[in-house]
Design a protein around this motif. Structure first.
Motif, PDB file in Angstrom:
ATOM      1  N   LYS A  54      44.479  -2.279  12.624  1.00 55.34           N
ATOM      2  CA  LYS A  54      45.443  -2.335  13.744  1.00 55.34           C
ATOM      3  C   LYS A  54      44.570  -3.219  15.129  1.00 55.34           C
ATOM      4  O   LYS A  54      43.472  -2.605  15.361  1.00 55.34           O
ATOM      5  CB  LYS A  54      46.156  -1.419  14.340  1.00 55.34           C
ATOM      6  N   VAL A  55      45.017  -4.180  15.258  1.00 57.35           N
ATOM      7  CA  VAL A  55      44.734  -5.157  16.412  1.00 57.35           C
ATOM      8  C   VAL A  55      45.455  -5.394  17.369  1.00 57.35           C
ATOM      9  O   VAL A  55      46.579  -5.673  17.069  1.00 57.35           O
ATOM     10  CB  VAL A  55      43.699  -6.164  15.925  1.00 57.35           C
ATOM     11  N   VAL A  56      45.211  -5.339  18.734  1.00 57.66           N
ATOM     12  CA  VAL A  56      45.869  -5.490  19.895  1.00 57.66           C
ATOM     13  C   VAL A  56      45.356  -6.581  20.720  1.00 57.66           C
ATOM     14  O   VAL A  56      44.154  -6.366  21.097  1.00 57.66           O
ATOM     15  CB  VAL A  56      46.363  -4.322  20.773  1.00 57.66           C
ATOM     16  N   ASN A  57      46.134  -7.802  21.145  1.00 55.47           N
ATOM     17  CA  ASN A  57      45.624  -8.666  22.083  1.00 55.47           C
ATOM     18  C   ASN A  57      45.819  -8.328  23.270  1.00 55.47           C
ATOM     19  O   ASN A  57      46.994  -7.721  23.616  1.00 55.47           O
ATOM     20  CB  ASN A  57      45.568  -9.946  21.471  1.00 55.47           C
ATOM     21  N   ALA A  58      45.036  -8.853  24.277  1.00 51.09           N
ATOM     22  CA  ALA A  58      45.343  -8.486  25.839  1.00 51.09           C
ATOM     23  C   ALA A  58      45.046  -9.471  26.787  1.00 51.09           C
ATOM     24  O   ALA A  58      43.808 -10.223  26.379  1.00 51.09           O
ATOM     25  CB  ALA A  58      44.778  -7.423  26.115  1.00 51.09           C
ATOM     26  N   HIS A  59      45.609  -9.801  27.515  1.00 56.45           N
ATOM     27  CA  HIS A  59      45.259 -10.961  28.685  1.00 56.45           C
ATOM     28  C   HIS A  59      45.773 -10.283  30.130  1.00 56.45           C
ATOM     29  O   HIS A  59      44.731  -9.880  30.994  1.00 56.45           O
ATOM     30  CB  HIS A  59      46.120 -12.350  28.580  1.00 56.45           C
ATOM     31  N   ASP A  73      41.677   4.500  16.916  1.00 57.03           N
ATOM     32  CA  ASP A  73      40.981   3.391  15.870  1.00 57.03           C
ATOM     33  C   ASP A  73      41.983   2.292  15.992  1.00 57.03           C
ATOM     34  O   ASP A  73      42.436   1.800  14.646  1.00 57.03           O
ATOM     35  CB  ASP A  73      40.956   4.052  14.418  1.00 57.03           C
ATOM     36  N   ILE A  74      41.928   1.491  16.991  1.00 52.37           N
ATOM     37  CA  ILE A  74      42.592   0.268  17.291  1.00 52.37           C
ATOM     38  C   ILE A  74      41.493  -0.873  18.003  1.00 52.37           C
ATOM     39  O   ILE A  74      41.180  -0.480  18.918  1.00 52.37           O
ATOM     40  CB  ILE A  74      43.821   0.461  18.038  1.00 52.37           C
ATOM     41  N   ALA A  75      41.528  -2.088  17.569  1.00 53.97           N
ATOM     42  CA  ALA A  75      40.470  -3.143  18.069  1.00 53.97           C
ATOM     43  C   ALA A  75      41.357  -3.806  19.332  1.00 53.97           C
ATOM     44  O   ALA A  75      42.661  -4.067  19.015  1.00 53.97           O
ATOM     45  CB  ALA A  75      40.137  -3.846  16.964  1.00 53.97           C
ATOM     46  N   LEU A  76      40.629  -4.162  20.165  1.00 51.45           N
ATOM     47  CA  LEU A  76      41.175  -5.057  21.037  1.00 51.45           C
ATOM     48  C   LEU A  76      40.673  -6.380  21.078  1.00 51.45           C
ATOM     49  O   LEU A  76      39.449  -6.832  20.908  1.00 51.45           O
ATOM     50  CB  LEU A  76      40.908  -4.587  22.553  1.00 51.45           C
ATOM     51  N   SER A  77      41.553  -7.465  20.898  1.00 46.44           N
ATOM     52  CA  SER A  77      41.126  -8.818  20.918  1.00 46.44           C
ATOM     53  C   SER A  77      41.542  -9.355  22.321  1.00 46.44           C
ATOM     54  O   SER A  77      42.446  -9.487  23.037  1.00 46.44           O
ATOM     55  CB  SER A  77      41.967  -9.592  19.863  1.00 46.44           C
ATOM     56  N   ASP A  78      40.201  -9.407  22.942  1.00 45.78           N
ATOM     57  CA  ASP A  78      40.138  -9.731  24.426  1.00 45.78           C
ATOM     58  C   ASP A  78      40.365 -10.987  24.801  1.00 45.78           C
ATOM     59  O   ASP A  78      39.751 -11.920  24.291  1.00 45.78           O
ATOM     60  CB  ASP A  78      38.968  -9.511  25.018  1.00 45.78           C
ATOM     61  N   GLY A  89      46.234 -16.899  19.742  1.00 49.33           N
ATOM     62  CA  GLY A  89      45.864 -15.459  19.679  1.00 49.33           C
ATOM     63  C   GLY A  89      45.302 -14.927  18.275  1.00 49.33           C
ATOM     64  O   GLY A  89      44.602 -14.068  18.156  1.00 49.33           O
ATOM     65  N   LEU A  90      46.381 -15.266  17.272  1.00 49.38           N
ATOM     66  CA  LEU A  90      46.113 -14.871  15.868  1.00 49.38           C
ATOM     67  C   LEU A  90      44.818 -15.467  15.411  1.00 49.38           C
ATOM     68  O   LEU A  90      43.872 -14.954  14.683  1.00 49.38           O
ATOM     69  CB  LEU A  90      47.194 -15.510  15.085  1.00 49.38           C
ATOM     70  N   ARG A  91      44.534 -16.737  15.854  1.00 48.07           N
ATOM     71  CA  ARG A  91      43.323 -17.288  15.191  1.00 48.07           C
ATOM     72  C   ARG A  91      42.068 -16.382  15.779  1.00 48.07           C
ATOM     73  O   ARG A  91      41.133 -16.180  15.034  1.00 48.07           O
ATOM     74  CB  ARG A  91      43.373 -18.464  15.557  1.00 48.07           C
ATOM     75  N   LYS A  92      42.180 -16.148  17.325  1.00 43.55           N
ATOM     76  CA  LYS A  92      40.974 -15.471  17.803  1.00 43.55           C
ATOM     77  C   LYS A  92      40.869 -14.063  17.251  1.00 43.55           C
ATOM     78  O   LYS A  92      39.756 -13.679  16.861  1.00 43.55           O
ATOM     79  CB  LYS A  92      41.209 -15.265  19.383  1.00 43.55           C
ATOM     80  N   ALA A  93      41.960 -13.384  16.874  1.00 38.86           N
ATOM     81  CA  ALA A  93      41.822 -12.162  16.367  1.00 38.86           C
ATOM     82  C   ALA A  93      41.463 -12.029  14.856  1.00 38.86           C
ATOM     83  O   ALA A  93      41.159 -10.963  14.254  1.00 38.86           O
ATOM     84  CB  ALA A  93      43.170 -11.252  16.532  1.00 38.86           C
TER      85      ALA A  93
END
Length: 225
Positions: A54-59, A73-78, A89-93
């Motif tokens: 599971k990945v969550v993006n954030a800005h 156990d969740i990754a952050l896409s910064d 955002g999907l491409r970066k993650a």
């Protein structure tokens, strides 16, 4: 490369302007509905469906998102430096999500009915689909105004037009992002190309769904919790 999605990206980077003034001091995914944050409503669906990555993006107010996820156990896409929109955002993650098709889900909705991740997974057909979008009939789309987003042909292929409402949940093959210029772009640019190829499909959600985009949608959504 596997053909069954095993990872999910949760879009949590938006500015939440329609949710003001609640989002003056917190990101929209941390607004509470029925005592639970919108983000945790979404994450709990993934956990119930057995999704491992599971990945969550954030800005916007990303530090608050990061603190909320700490120890889980969740990754952050910064995306603190730049908001990349949904496609960017999907491409970066993708390095965090791993290979193969992935789920994506918006974090501003509440669901009642079958698990959306399990439903999408059960109907995913990678031999003929590059994306499968979960849509809901307009009459079951609570808190949502408008004529709808897509039409379905008899085989379930999508085109833009008045009809079912996109719920914000999909499975998509990452290769569909190839060849799109720039870092900032919407998933709509990706869908445009799949519509031309006839490889984007829709699935009707048989439950109820509430778009929690504005403060006045919160009491409506709480009827589903």
């Amino acid at each position: 490369m596997g053909v069954t999605p095993e990872a999910a990206l949760f879009f949590a980077a938006g500015l939440g302007t329609r949710m003001r003034p609640l989002t003056d001091t917190r990101p929209k995914p941390l607004v509470r509905v029925g005592g639970t944050t919108l983000l945790d409503h979404a994450l709990s669906l993934a956990e119930a469906a057995g999704i491992g990555r599971k990945v969550v993006n954030a800005h916007y107010l990303a530090d608050m998102i990061a603190a909320h996820l700490q120890g889980r156990d969740i990754a952050l896409s910064d995306e603190r430096d730049r908001l990349l929109d949904t496609g960017g955002g999907l491409r970066k993650a993708l390095p965090l999500l791993g290979p193969g098709p992935v789920f994506t889900m918006n974090t501003d909705a509440v669901w009642r009915g079958p698990n959306p991740f399990a439903l999408l997974r059960d109907h995913w057909a990678p031999d003929r689909m590059e994306a499968l979008l979960l849509c809901v009939p307009r009459e079951a789309a609570l808190g949502h105004a408008g004529a709808g987003d897509f039409t379905f042909d008899p085989a379930g292929r999508l085109a833009y037009g008045p009809g079912p409402v996109y719920t914000g949940a999909q499975i998509v093959a990452p290769a569909t992002l190839d060849g799109i210029d720039g870092d900032v772009f919407s998933m709509r640019r990706v869908w445009d190309r799949m519509i031309d190829r006839g490889t984007i499909f829709g699935l009707a959600y048989p439950g109820r769904w509430c778009d929690v985009g504005r403060p006045d949608s919160i009491p409506i959504a709480e009827t589903l919790t």
